[in-house]
Write an enzyme that holds these catalytic residues in place. Structure first.
Site, PDB file in Angstrom:
ATOM      1  CE  LYS A  61      90.074  55.677  27.401  1.00 44.11           C
ATOM      2  NZ  LYS A  61      90.562  55.506  28.769  1.00 44.11           N
ATOM      3  CG  ASP A  97      90.950  52.578  30.829  1.00 42.05           C
ATOM      4  OD1 ASP A  97      92.150  52.487  30.515  1.00 42.05           O
ATOM      5  OD2 ASP A  97      90.147  53.296  30.209  1.00 42.05           O
TER       6      ASP A  97
END
Ligand code: ATR
Length: 276
Positions: A61, A97
């Site tokens: 990420k 997220d």
């Protein structure tokens, strides 16, 4: 053939994202192709991909954010991206997220996060992704505890709200008192060392213990939470579906109905527990 998407990770073969996006696409009547790409070398794999958008999961990420020409606000604030959209010649990066976690907790579970005294365990990609959204959702003090102290300090610095964000260390845990919300964003059970012992004094009968993982990876922390008497012990399956829904919205302009997709995945829980 519709547009083409992929999730990059390593390992990624057990990812539920292809199934979730296929379900959303059926709901929306959109034709799309969404595959999982195992990427030991993220930059090389992304270079070789000529699709329209990508999700990025562990451990890439931060590399994903670094590969983007432009970043949305959430990705810029935390330095990690899980959703890439092709724009012109380059990639635009977002992070869904945090909003996914907050929607799962406040929507599906009906928790009010405002004013909650919060403990965030971990300071890696997962923790960085959700911390800004927890602050935006109105949690009170946010304590960040990480095995490697410098990373807790770095995350606290990055969040830029020293009055609300407090870096602490594992050795301090027994002195921190009780938390309303305890979020496990470590990858501890995935590592060889297993999950670190946590004091029971962190949790009480009004607390929620939330693991960003699901299946086998969430078992140890949630077992600790239940033993400590928390009211809610929540794994990351709902967050997974919600972050996917927000990615879908960014790509296709429609926010899917997550409830039936979550219910179908939860029914397969026994399979999930052995799969991930
Ligand atoms: P992710 O994207 O899952 O957050 P990461 O960036 O590698 O992955 O971060 C993993 C997190 O789990 C880190 O906070 C890590 O602590 P360190 O920064 O000290 O490495 C934490 N972690 C992993 N294994 C752990 C263990 N056995 N005990 C405690 N923390 C652990």
């Amino acid at each position: 053939m519709g547009k083409r998407y992929a999730v990059f990770g390593h390992p990624v073969s057990h990812s539920l994202s292809p199934r979730i996006h296929a379900a959303f696409a059926r709901q929306a009547g959109i034709a799309l192709d969404y595959v999982a790409i195992d990427a030991p070398d993220f930059a090389a794999a992304l270079d070789a991909f000529d699709g329209d958008g990508a999700n990025v999961t562990l451990p890439h990420k931060a590399a994903a954010a670094a590969a983007c020409a432009t970043l949305g606000e959430a990705a810029r604030r935390c330095g990690v991206a899980n959703t890439l959209t092709r724009r012109g010649g380059g990639w635009h990066g977002d992070n869904t997220d945090g909003i996914g976690l907050v929607r799962d907790l406040t929507g599906r579970l009906g928790l009010d996060l405002r004013g909650r005294r919060t403990l965030l365990l971990g300071a890696g990609g997962g923790a960085r992704g959700v911390a800004p959204a927890l602050l935006d959702a109105g949690v009170a003090d946010l304590f960040v505890v990480n095995r490697t102290p410098a990373r807790a300090d770095a995350l606290a610095d990055m969040l830029g709200t020293p009055d609300r964000v407090h870096p602490r260390y594992f050795d301090d845990l027994a002195t921190l008192g009780e938390f309303d919300l305890i979020v496990n964003a470590t990858s501890a059970t995935r590592g060889a060392e297993g999950f670190p012992a946590l004091p029971m004094s962190l949790a009480g009968p009004r607390s929620a213990a939330v693991d960003l993982s699901y299946g086998e990876a969430a078992v140890a922390f949630l077992a600790w939470g239940r033993a400590a008497g928390v009211r809610d012990a929540v794994d990351g399956l709902g967050m997974l579906v919600e972050q996917a829904a927000e990615s879908f919205r960014l790509w296709h302009g429609l926010l899917p109905d997550t409830a039936p997709v979550y219910a179908a995945l939860r029914e397969r829980d026994a399979v999930l527990v052995s799969a991930d």
